[in-house]
Motif scaffolding. Structure first.
Motif, PDB file in Angstrom:
ATOM      1  N   LEU A 169      -5.234  -8.844   6.655  1.00 42.02           N
ATOM      2  CA  LEU A 169      -6.009  -9.967   6.135  1.00 42.02           C
ATOM      3  C   LEU A 169      -7.411  -9.511   5.747  1.00 42.02           C
ATOM      4  CD1 LEU A 169      -6.374 -12.982   5.511  1.00 42.02           C
ATOM      5  CD2 LEU A 169      -6.996 -13.311   7.909  1.00 42.02           C
ATOM      6  N   LYS A 170      -8.035  -8.728   6.596  1.00 41.52           N
ATOM      7  CA  LYS A 170      -9.380  -8.231   6.325  1.00 41.52           C
ATOM      8  C   LYS A 170      -9.410  -7.405   5.037  1.00 41.52           C
ATOM      9  CE  LYS A 170     -13.048  -5.605   8.613  1.00 41.52           C
ATOM     10  NZ  LYS A 170     -13.414  -4.897   9.840  1.00 41.52           N
ATOM     11  N   ALA A 171      -8.433  -6.524   4.871  1.00 41.60           N
ATOM     12  CA  ALA A 171      -8.364  -5.695   3.668  1.00 41.60           C
ATOM     13  C   ALA A 171      -8.145  -6.544   2.421  1.00 41.60           C
ATOM     14  CB  ALA A 171      -7.255  -4.657   3.811  1.00 41.60           C
ATOM     15  N   ASP A 172      -7.262  -7.533   2.499  1.00 34.43           N
ATOM     16  CA  ASP A 172      -6.989  -8.396   1.345  1.00 34.43           C
ATOM     17  C   ASP A 172      -8.201  -9.249   0.981  1.00 34.43           C
ATOM     18  OD1 ASP A 172      -4.457  -7.346   1.121  1.00 34.43           O
ATOM     19  OD2 ASP A 172      -3.429  -9.085   1.976  1.00 34.43           O
ATOM     20  N   ILE A 173      -8.903  -9.755   1.978  1.00 36.09           N
ATOM     21  CA  ILE A 173     -10.113 -10.538   1.699  1.00 36.09           C
ATOM     22  C   ILE A 173     -11.185  -9.659   1.054  1.00 36.09           C
ATOM     23  CG2 ILE A 173     -12.076 -11.711   2.808  1.00 36.09           C
ATOM     24  CD1 ILE A 173     -10.057 -13.077   4.649  1.00 36.09           C
ATOM     25  N   LYS A 174     -11.350  -8.459   1.561  1.00 39.08           N
ATOM     26  CA  LYS A 174     -12.341  -7.526   0.990  1.00 39.08           C
ATOM     27  C   LYS A 174     -12.006  -7.234  -0.474  1.00 39.08           C
ATOM     28  CE  LYS A 174     -15.699  -4.379   1.451  1.00 39.08           C
ATOM     29  NZ  LYS A 174     -16.602  -4.554   0.331  1.00 39.08           N
TER      30      LYS A 174
END
Length: 105
Positions: free
Chosen positions: A29-34
């Motif tokens: 999720l963190k990678a996709d949001i970034k």
């Protein structure tokens, strides 16, 4: 179980969160949001908590990173449909003043 879906509307990216967000779910999720925030044509990120029942400290960490990243890129982040359960977590973590919260889109 945690799931999320990303929808795009013009210059807005909407992330629909579902279930219980915990440590094992945060890296992707963190990678996709970034990636969304780094995308030039995304000006606003909307996190839809309508179907999110819980988040732990790692989920709060993602939210704080998201806030920092959007401010650095001069973009906006909003949270909509915050449940009472998650709102309690936001209150305890002093996040209510940081994010633009809306009951609906």
């Amino acid at each position: 179980m945690f799931q999320y879906e990303i929808n795009r509307e013009n210059d807005k990216a909407i992330v629909l969160l579902k279930g219980s967000l915990s440590l094992r779910d945060t890296p992707k999720l963190k990678a996709d949001i970034k990636t969304l925030i780094d995308t030039e044509d995304v000006k606003e990120l909307v996190l839809d908590f309508k179907n999110l029942s819980y988040l732990d400290s790692s989920g709060i960490g993602i939210l704080l990173h998201t806030y920092t990243w959007t401010k650095e890129k001069k973009k906006q982040v909003r949270i909509i449909h915050l449940s009472e359960e998650v709102k309690t977590i936001f209150t305890v973590a002093n996040l209510l003043d940081i994010f633009q919260l809306k009951e609906s889109e």
